[in-house]
Motif scaffolding. Structure first.
Motif, PDB file in Angstrom:
ATOM      1  N   ALA A  12       3.283  -1.692  10.942  1.00 53.62           N
ATOM      2  CA  ALA A  12       3.308  -2.657   9.840  1.00 53.62           C
ATOM      3  C   ALA A  12       4.285  -2.373   8.730  1.00 53.62           C
ATOM      4  O   ALA A  12       4.760  -3.378   8.058  1.00 53.62           O
ATOM      5  N   VAL A  13       4.331  -1.114   8.444  1.00 52.14           N
ATOM      6  CA  VAL A  13       5.072  -0.804   7.266  1.00 52.14           C
ATOM      7  C   VAL A  13       6.626  -1.093   7.775  1.00 52.14           C
ATOM      8  O   VAL A  13       7.445  -1.286   6.902  1.00 52.14           O
ATOM      9  N   VAL A  14       7.172  -0.876   8.997  1.00 54.08           N
ATOM     10  CA  VAL A  14       8.481  -1.064   9.525  1.00 54.08           C
ATOM     11  C   VAL A  14       8.747  -2.783   9.374  1.00 54.08           C
ATOM     12  O   VAL A  14       9.666  -3.158   8.930  1.00 54.08           O
ATOM     13  N   ARG A  15       7.843  -3.389   9.568  1.00 55.70           N
ATOM     14  CA  ARG A  15       7.922  -4.855   9.531  1.00 55.70           C
ATOM     15  C   ARG A  15       7.802  -5.577   8.237  1.00 55.70           C
ATOM     16  O   ARG A  15       8.708  -6.206   7.838  1.00 55.70           O
ATOM     17  N   SER A  16       7.170  -4.886   7.250  1.00 55.49           N
ATOM     18  CA  SER A  16       6.950  -5.271   5.886  1.00 55.49           C
ATOM     19  C   SER A  16       8.058  -4.714   4.932  1.00 55.49           C
ATOM     20  O   SER A  16       8.474  -5.110   3.814  1.00 55.49           O
ATOM     21  N   GLY A  17       8.414  -3.378   5.072  1.00 52.28           N
ATOM     22  CA  GLY A  17       8.996  -2.654   4.317  1.00 52.28           C
ATOM     23  C   GLY A  17       8.517  -2.134   3.081  1.00 52.28           C
ATOM     24  O   GLY A  17       9.116  -1.469   2.328  1.00 52.28           O
ATOM     25  N   SER A  18       6.978  -2.258   2.648  1.00 53.87           N
ATOM     26  CA  SER A  18       6.528  -1.749   1.749  1.00 53.87           C
ATOM     27  C   SER A  18       4.978  -1.500   1.879  1.00 53.87           C
ATOM     28  O   SER A  18       4.183  -1.892   2.727  1.00 53.87           O
ATOM     29  N   LEU A  19       4.768  -0.223   1.337  1.00 55.67           N
ATOM     30  CA  LEU A  19       3.462   0.092   1.390  1.00 55.67           C
ATOM     31  C   LEU A  19       2.430  -0.563   0.778  1.00 55.67           C
ATOM     32  O   LEU A  19       1.415  -0.899   1.366  1.00 55.67           O
ATOM     33  N   SER A  20       2.709  -1.233  -0.486  1.00 56.92           N
ATOM     34  CA  SER A  20       1.698  -1.960  -1.060  1.00 56.92           C
ATOM     35  C   SER A  20       1.324  -3.065  -0.263  1.00 56.92           C
ATOM     36  O   SER A  20       0.332  -3.574  -0.070  1.00 56.92           O
ATOM     37  N   LEU A  21       2.494  -4.001   0.279  1.00 57.40           N
ATOM     38  CA  LEU A  21       2.211  -5.224   1.056  1.00 57.40           C
ATOM     39  C   LEU A  21       1.531  -4.727   2.297  1.00 57.40           C
ATOM     40  O   LEU A  21       0.534  -5.614   2.594  1.00 57.40           O
ATOM     41  N   THR A  22       1.645  -3.796   2.920  1.00 60.75           N
ATOM     42  CA  THR A  22       1.153  -3.430   4.271  1.00 60.75           C
ATOM     43  C   THR A  22      -0.209  -3.211   4.180  1.00 60.75           C
ATOM     44  O   THR A  22      -1.099  -3.430   4.759  1.00 60.75           O
ATOM     45  N   ALA A  23      -0.540  -2.334   2.855  1.00 62.72           N
ATOM     46  CA  ALA A  23      -2.003  -1.913   2.529  1.00 62.72           C
ATOM     47  C   ALA A  23      -2.883  -3.277   2.136  1.00 62.72           C
ATOM     48  O   ALA A  23      -3.816  -3.248   2.838  1.00 62.72           O
ATOM     49  N   ARG A  24      -2.168  -4.401   1.691  1.00 65.08           N
ATOM     50  CA  ARG A  24      -3.047  -5.631   1.534  1.00 65.08           C
ATOM     51  C   ARG A  24      -3.460  -6.185   2.898  1.00 65.08           C
ATOM     52  O   ARG A  24      -4.099  -6.753   3.073  1.00 65.08           O
ATOM     53  N   GLU A  25      -1.904  -6.239   3.636  1.00 69.98           N
ATOM     54  CA  GLU A  25      -2.204  -6.821   5.119  1.00 69.98           C
ATOM     55  C   GLU A  25      -3.173  -6.158   6.038  1.00 69.98           C
ATOM     56  O   GLU A  25      -4.007  -6.821   6.535  1.00 69.98           O
ATOM     57  N   LEU A  26      -3.359  -4.827   5.751  1.00 70.53           N
ATOM     58  CA  LEU A  26      -4.353  -4.064   6.739  1.00 70.53           C
ATOM     59  C   LEU A  26      -5.771  -4.000   5.945  1.00 70.53           C
ATOM     60  O   LEU A  26      -6.463  -3.444   6.580  1.00 70.53           O
ATOM     61  N   ASN A  27      -5.718  -4.474   4.785  1.00 72.96           N
ATOM     62  CA  ASN A  27      -6.982  -4.208   3.955  1.00 72.96           C
ATOM     63  C   ASN A  27      -7.528  -2.996   3.763  1.00 72.96           C
ATOM     64  O   ASN A  27      -8.458  -2.438   4.135  1.00 72.96           O
ATOM     65  N   LEU A  28      -6.328  -1.830   3.512  1.00 72.16           N
ATOM     66  CA  LEU A  28      -6.692  -0.535   3.373  1.00 72.16           C
ATOM     67  C   LEU A  28      -6.115  -0.214   1.852  1.00 72.16           C
ATOM     68  O   LEU A  28      -5.378  -0.646   1.260  1.00 72.16           O
ATOM     69  N   PRO A  29      -6.616   0.999   1.471  1.00 70.55           N
ATOM     70  CA  PRO A  29      -6.410   1.598   0.154  1.00 70.55           C
ATOM     71  C   PRO A  29      -4.869   2.000   0.421  1.00 70.55           C
ATOM     72  O   PRO A  29      -4.742   2.752   1.416  1.00 70.55           O
ATOM     73  N   LYS A  30      -4.105   2.203  -0.281  1.00 70.27           N
ATOM     74  CA  LYS A  30      -2.746   2.620  -0.453  1.00 70.27           C
ATOM     75  C   LYS A  30      -2.455   4.135  -0.069  1.00 70.27           C
ATOM     76  O   LYS A  30      -1.905   4.416   0.891  1.00 70.27           O
ATOM     77  N   SER A  31      -3.534   4.756  -0.428  1.00 65.17           N
ATOM     78  CA  SER A  31      -3.651   6.314  -0.355  1.00 65.17           C
ATOM     79  C   SER A  31      -3.988   6.697   1.230  1.00 65.17           C
ATOM     80  O   SER A  31      -3.171   7.290   1.785  1.00 65.17           O
ATOM     81  N   THR A  32      -4.904   5.803   1.897  1.00 71.82           N
ATOM     82  CA  THR A  32      -5.174   5.930   3.182  1.00 71.82           C
ATOM     83  C   THR A  32      -3.862   5.531   4.238  1.00 71.82           C
ATOM     84  O   THR A  32      -3.756   6.135   5.092  1.00 71.82           O
ATOM     85  N   CYS A  69       6.556   2.748  19.834  1.00 70.72           N
ATOM     86  CA  CYS A  69       5.291   2.352  19.186  1.00 70.72           C
ATOM     87  C   CYS A  69       4.738   0.940  19.506  1.00 70.72           C
ATOM     88  O   CYS A  69       3.773   0.651  19.682  1.00 70.72           O
ATOM     89  N   ASP A  70       5.635  -0.069  19.297  1.00 72.36           N
ATOM     90  CA  ASP A  70       5.318  -1.421  19.667  1.00 72.36           C
ATOM     91  C   ASP A  70       4.838  -1.611  21.060  1.00 72.36           C
ATOM     92  O   ASP A  70       4.038  -2.579  21.228  1.00 72.36           O
TER      93      ASP A  70
END
Length: 304
Positions: A12-32, A69-70
């Protein structure tokens, strides 16, 4: 053995390029999310991502690992679906494509009633402007002859067509009494409807065929709904499917009037396009549901 949650985080991070965007996408805390990436990198023994211009992008090892991975995630999804098949559970993502003529109203209702029965399925609906050449999953509902492709083509029926105008337009400019009278009226055309043909052939059960040559249209649309809107705004006359007009009149009575009711335009065939071979249970279930929901006005002449 890799942790699937860590693989999902990395992909997910590879696709978005952003930890923040991916955290929202996966509904996870950024730290997790960060912890899962670090744990994956520790497991493979090297870093997989690097920061560049405020973006996280895969390094050389990350590019190599992402391909595998994919594939691992894809196999995991297939395995889960195969197990669900054993228990007759209908789950997963269903991709549906539909010609614009059906997607507003009728097709949306078919999808909603399907989801009411199978609430574990996620559905993505796309408006289709061209027949797909290929697709690995899901179905496409198409109006008109499909181009040659690698999909199975199942004919569901056809829509008959007639000439329509707004009652006030007809009161002002006169109601045509013969097909020849249509040449005196402004014509609202549909893009692709008469391309490559100079005339439009009308058919009568007694008088046979009449090759009509409407006046060159100064107003053409690429969607039936927009063509119908223009006719309702008294921009001219046009050829429309009777079934679509009937549905419009249910919501807006008195806005369209059939001209020359004994003369019919060319019919438009309706097709169901889907992949050959074994289909997921969710796709088979939706195909069965759609066939059960076909309007009687479509004639239902099926040829698998």
């Amino acid at each position: 053995m890799y942790d699937l949650k860590e693989l999902e985080a990395f992909a997910a991070v590879v696709r978005s390029g952003s930890l923040s965007l991916t955290a929202r996408e996966l509904n996870l805390p950024k730290s997790t999310l960060s912890r899962r990436i670090r744990q994956l990198e520790a497991g493979v023994g090297q870093s997989l991502l690097r920061r560049e211009s405020n973006q996280l992008i895969p390094n050389e090892a990350g590019h190599v690992f992402y391909r595998y991975c994919d594939e691992i995630l894809g196999l995991a999804r297939q395995g889960s679906e195969a197990l669900n098949e054993l228990h007759e559970v209908i789950t997963g993502e269903l991709v549906l494509r539909s010609h614009e003529a059906f997607i507003r109203g009728w097709f949306a209702q078919v999808v909603e009633t399907f989801l009411a029965r199978h609430n574990n399925v996620n559905v993505r609906v796309h408006t289709q402007t061209e027949t797909p050449d290929d697709q690995t999953d899901g179905i496409c509902l198409w109006l008109g002859e499909p181009v040659e492709n690698r999909l199975r083509q199942e004919r569901l029926g056809s829509l008959s067509q007639g000439i329509y105008g707004h009652p006030e337009y007809l009161e002002k400019w006169g109601r045509p009494q013969t097909p020849g009278d249509l040449q005196q009226h402004t014509w609202v055309d549909l893009l692709g409807q008469r391309e490559g043909a100079r005339s439009l052939t009308l058919h009568h059960s007694v008088h046979g065929s009449y090759p009509l040559q409407p006046a060159a249209s100064c107003l053409r649309f690429d969607q039936f709904c927009l063509q119908g809107d223009a006719i309702v705004r008294q921009s001219g006359l046009g050829l429309m499917p009777h079934w679509m007009v009937e549905r419009r009149l249910q919501a807006h009575p008195g806005t369209l009037e059939l001209c020359l009711p004994e003369w019919q335009g060319p019919s438009l065939s309706i097709w169901l396009l889907y992949p050959y071979g074994s289909l997921p249970r969710r796709t088979r279930a939706f195909l069965a549901h759609l066939r059960e929901s076909l309007p009687s006005a479509w004639c239902n002449r099926r040829a698998a």
